[in-house]
Scaffold this active site. Sequence first.
Site, PDB file in Angstrom:
ATOM      1  CG  HIS A 144      39.286  43.614  43.079  1.00 29.39           C
ATOM      2  ND1 HIS A 144      39.974  43.763  41.896  1.00 29.39           N
ATOM      3  CD2 HIS A 144      38.500  42.526  42.932  1.00 29.39           C
ATOM      4  CE1 HIS A 144      39.634  42.779  41.064  1.00 29.39           C
ATOM      5  NE2 HIS A 144      38.734  42.018  41.662  1.00 29.39           N
ATOM      6  CB  SER A 169      39.956  42.017  36.533  1.00 29.05           C
ATOM      7  OG  SER A 169      40.145  42.306  37.891  1.00 29.05           O
TER       8      SER A 169
END
Length: 159
Positions: free
Chosen positions: A17, A128
């Site tokens: 990210h 994630s």
Amino acid sequence: MRTAVYPGSFDPVTFGHLDIIGRASKIFDRVIVSVFAHSAKKHMFTVEERVAMLKTALKGRKNIKVDSFQGLLVDYVKKKKTDVVIRGLRAISDLEYEFQMAAVNRTLYPAIETVFFMPRQRYTYLSSSVVRDIAHFKGDVSKLVPPHVVKTIAARRGK
Ligand code: PNS
């Protein structure tokens, strides 16, 4: 002034990210990283925790803001007075989901543009959910997330 919204679950924020945010913030004047607060998904961290981890990771980055949103992304984007959404594309496997989301958003709000950024190759297989899986089995996530996230994960595991 070109503003773009980077929405996601960020549960938790990863180096992947941060790579995307870095690329987007070089191209757009302002990037709003926004945590989706009403996902049906089961989360490891609360919205507040996810926002806090992002804020720490992005501290001092003047053209980046961290926020959260509820409801439709198109409504949030309009509220922020922009029509640009950032998403990361890691591999072909992301494409179907991303195309569907971009198409739905465009149907709801024709002016919207979804701009895709490709992270560096070493983050291609990072997500994630991979981090949460490794964390669940008490593995080492220090190459995947920033140090303060490693600590937050360790605290959550009760280490
Ligand atoms: O990190 P994620 O989980 O892939 O992010 C998905 C997210 C939050 C960007 C997406 O679920 C979203 O935009 N949700 C808001 C609700 C919405 O607008 N749905 C219609 C478009 S699919």
